[in-house]
Design a protein around this motif. Structure first.
Motif, PDB file in Angstrom:
ATOM      1  N   HIS A 134      46.067  43.042  47.025  1.00 28.11           N
ATOM      2  CA  HIS A 134      47.463  42.764  47.379  1.00 28.11           C
ATOM      3  C   HIS A 134      47.935  43.636  48.541  1.00 28.11           C
ATOM      4  N   GLY A 135      47.019  44.207  49.291  1.00 31.14           N
ATOM      5  CA  GLY A 135      47.391  45.050  50.421  1.00 31.14           C
ATOM      6  C   GLY A 135      47.570  46.505  50.035  1.00 31.14           C
ATOM      7  N   ILE A 136      48.479  46.771  49.104  1.00 32.54           N
ATOM      8  CA  ILE A 136      48.748  48.147  48.679  1.00 32.54           C
ATOM      9  C   ILE A 136      48.299  48.418  47.246  1.00 32.54           C
ATOM     10  N   PHE A 137      47.805  47.396  46.565  1.00 27.55           N
ATOM     11  CA  PHE A 137      47.201  47.584  45.250  1.00 27.55           C
ATOM     12  C   PHE A 137      46.210  46.463  44.987  1.00 27.55           C
ATOM     13  N   LYS A 138      45.320  46.714  44.034  1.00 28.46           N
ATOM     14  CA  LYS A 138      44.351  45.711  43.593  1.00 28.46           C
ATOM     15  C   LYS A 138      44.551  45.484  42.103  1.00 28.46           C
ATOM     16  N   SER A 139      44.283  44.243  41.672  1.00 28.84           N
ATOM     17  CA  SER A 139      44.549  43.862  40.286  1.00 28.84           C
ATOM     18  C   SER A 139      43.450  42.992  39.710  1.00 28.84           C
ATOM     19  N   ILE A 140      43.362  43.028  38.379  1.00 27.99           N
ATOM     20  CA  ILE A 140      42.607  42.033  37.630  1.00 27.99           C
ATOM     21  C   ILE A 140      43.573  41.402  36.640  1.00 27.99           C
ATOM     22  N   TYR A 141      43.249  40.181  36.184  1.00 28.50           N
ATOM     23  CA  TYR A 141      44.138  39.417  35.314  1.00 28.50           C
ATOM     24  C   TYR A 141      43.357  38.758  34.185  1.00 28.50           C
ATOM     25  N   PHE A 142      43.989  38.697  33.007  1.00 29.51           N
ATOM     26  CA  PHE A 142      43.415  38.004  31.851  1.00 29.51           C
ATOM     27  C   PHE A 142      44.542  37.753  30.861  1.00 29.51           C
ATOM     28  N   PHE A 143      44.238  37.031  29.770  1.00 28.87           N
ATOM     29  CA  PHE A 143      45.268  36.670  28.800  1.00 28.87           C
ATOM     30  C   PHE A 143      45.006  37.331  27.455  1.00 28.87           C
ATOM     31  N   ASP A 144      46.105  37.737  26.789  1.00 26.72           N
ATOM     32  CA  ASP A 144      45.991  38.265  25.428  1.00 26.72           C
ATOM     33  C   ASP A 144      45.969  37.095  24.442  1.00 26.72           C
ATOM     34  N   PRO A 145      45.771  37.343  23.138  1.00 28.22           N
ATOM     35  CA  PRO A 145      45.662  36.233  22.186  1.00 28.22           C
ATOM     36  C   PRO A 145      46.967  35.457  21.977  1.00 28.22           C
ATOM     37  N   ASN A 146      48.070  35.965  22.511  1.00 27.60           N
ATOM     38  CA  ASN A 146      49.361  35.286  22.392  1.00 27.60           C
ATOM     39  C   ASN A 146      49.668  34.407  23.599  1.00 27.60           C
ATOM     40  N   GLY A 147      48.781  34.433  24.593  1.00 24.06           N
ATOM     41  CA  GLY A 147      49.010  33.671  25.810  1.00 24.06           C
ATOM     42  C   GLY A 147      49.748  34.443  26.886  1.00 24.06           C
ATOM     43  N   HIS A 148      50.011  35.747  26.657  1.00 25.37           N
ATOM     44  CA  HIS A 148      50.655  36.564  27.681  1.00 25.37           C
ATOM     45  C   HIS A 148      49.614  36.966  28.720  1.00 25.37           C
ATOM     46  N   ARG A 149      49.957  36.803  29.985  1.00 26.14           N
ATOM     47  CA  ARG A 149      49.047  37.232  31.049  1.00 26.14           C
ATOM     48  C   ARG A 149      49.150  38.745  31.185  1.00 26.14           C
ATOM     49  N   VAL A 150      48.001  39.403  31.261  1.00 28.65           N
ATOM     50  CA  VAL A 150      47.919  40.844  31.390  1.00 28.65           C
ATOM     51  C   VAL A 150      47.294  41.165  32.750  1.00 28.65           C
ATOM     52  N   ALA A 193      46.318  47.108  37.341  1.00 24.45           N
ATOM     53  CA  ALA A 193      46.471  47.316  38.780  1.00 24.45           C
ATOM     54  C   ALA A 193      46.245  48.777  39.138  1.00 24.45           C
ATOM     55  N   THR A 194      45.725  48.984  40.327  1.00 25.92           N
ATOM     56  CA  THR A 194      45.587  50.339  40.865  1.00 25.92           C
ATOM     57  C   THR A 194      46.164  50.368  42.271  1.00 25.92           C
ATOM     58  N   ASP A 195      46.980  51.373  42.533  1.00 26.31           N
ATOM     59  CA  ASP A 195      47.583  51.530  43.854  1.00 26.31           C
ATOM     60  C   ASP A 195      46.543  52.039  44.844  1.00 26.31           C
ATOM     61  N   ILE A 196      46.528  51.437  46.037  1.00 20.99           N
ATOM     62  CA  ILE A 196      45.600  51.862  47.084  1.00 20.99           C
ATOM     63  C   ILE A 196      46.315  52.110  48.408  1.00 20.99           C
ATOM     64  N   LEU A 227      52.394  41.079  31.956  1.00 16.53           N
ATOM     65  CA  LEU A 227      52.495  42.508  31.672  1.00 16.53           C
ATOM     66  C   LEU A 227      51.520  43.212  32.598  1.00 16.53           C
ATOM     67  N   ALA A 228      51.994  44.133  33.412  1.00 14.70           N
ATOM     68  CA  ALA A 228      51.124  44.824  34.364  1.00 14.70           C
ATOM     69  C   ALA A 228      51.025  46.298  33.979  1.00 14.70           C
ATOM     70  N   PHE A 229      49.798  46.772  33.839  1.00 12.19           N
ATOM     71  CA  PHE A 229      49.532  48.163  33.483  1.00 12.19           C
ATOM     72  C   PHE A 229      48.781  48.835  34.622  1.00 12.19           C
ATOM     73  N   LYS A 230      49.053  50.103  34.821  1.00  6.76           N
ATOM     74  CA  LYS A 230      48.456  50.867  35.908  1.00  6.76           C
ATOM     75  C   LYS A 230      47.189  51.568  35.444  1.00  6.76           C
ATOM     76  N   VAL A 231      46.155  51.535  36.288  1.00  4.83           N
ATOM     77  CA  VAL A 231      44.970  52.376  36.131  1.00  4.83           C
ATOM     78  C   VAL A 231      44.901  53.248  37.378  1.00  4.83           C
ATOM     79  N   ASP A 232      44.177  54.373  37.281  1.00  3.75           N
ATOM     80  CA  ASP A 232      44.270  55.400  38.317  1.00  3.75           C
ATOM     81  C   ASP A 232      43.393  55.200  39.546  1.00  3.75           C
ATOM     82  N   SER A 233      42.400  54.318  39.500  1.00  4.60           N
ATOM     83  CA  SER A 233      41.507  54.192  40.651  1.00  4.60           C
ATOM     84  C   SER A 233      40.823  52.826  40.654  1.00  4.60           C
ATOM     85  N   GLU A 234      40.225  52.498  41.782  1.00  3.11           N
ATOM     86  CA  GLU A 234      39.458  51.251  41.866  1.00  3.11           C
ATOM     87  C   GLU A 234      38.253  51.300  40.931  1.00  3.11           C
TER      88      GLU A 234
END
Length: 190
Positions: free
Chosen positions: A124-140, A143-146, A94-101
């Motif tokens: 990723h060239g045009i965006f940067k991301s962080i990743y972690f897991f929720d308690p159900n094992g879904h990767r979250v 990301a912010t567009d750059i 699941l990828a969610f957008k944030v507004d800035s670095e």
């Protein structure tokens, strides 16, 4: 030149995306605490409305911002939740957008302060991301567009060529190698 008829389906966005959870209450609380999502709605039934079959469930809805809704089903009478073992964990997410670095880095600090392991930021060239897991094992992913308008336009331009080449070779097309070079340049500058 003939005009093409407009497509008969007129989408106006994603109503909601639904996933399974192990515990609806824990999931609602986690997404509220970790990502600040507002819990908006719940449906609970003993019979599935679309099929009529007996399968009690709790269906919860969370506001992900900007009119986007994330939903979860808790299904206590089904087998324990699993995942597609033939698909790497990093693929389905699941990828969610944030507004800035700055917001991305603040989010990383917050998530880590809750004792959750965070990977990134990844460039990723045009965006940067962080990743972690929720308690159900879904990767979250957060990301912010750059990228620039020109970079996004170039990616759209080469997308059909990349898909066609991939379809024929199943090897990474080189049409957007400049994305990797952007990430390498930033990494080298650090």
């Amino acid at each position: 030149m003939s005009e093409t008829a407009p497509h008969p389906v007129k989408l106006s966005g994603v109503h909601h995306a639904a996933y399974r959870c192990k515990d609806a209450k824990e999931t609602v609380e986690w997404y509220g605490e970790v990502l600040g999502m507002d819990y908006t709605t719940a449906f609970a039934e003993d019979h599935v409305p679309s099929t009529g079959e007996y399968d009690p469930y709790m269906h919860v809805f969370l506001d992900a911002g900007n009119g986007n809704i994330l939903a979860f089903f808790e299904l206590p009478n089904q087998k324990d939740m699993g995942r597609d073992e033939n698909t790497p964990q990093w693929v389905q997410h699941l990828a969610f957008k944030v507004d800035s670095e700055d917001e991305l880095l603040a989010a990383k600090e917050h998530v880590e302060s809750l004792g959750i392991d965070v990977l990134g930021p990844t460039h990723h060239g045009i965006f940067k991301s962080i990743y972690f897991f929720d308690p159900n094992g879904h990767r979250v992913e957060l990301a912010t567009d750059i990228g620039t308008h020109e970079q996004y336009a170039e990616l759209k331009r080469v997308a059909p060529m990349m898909l066609e080449e991939w379809s024929q070779t199943k090897k990474a097309p080189r049409h957007a190698d400049w994305l990797h070079e952007l990430a390498r340049q930033e990494h080298a500058a650090k």
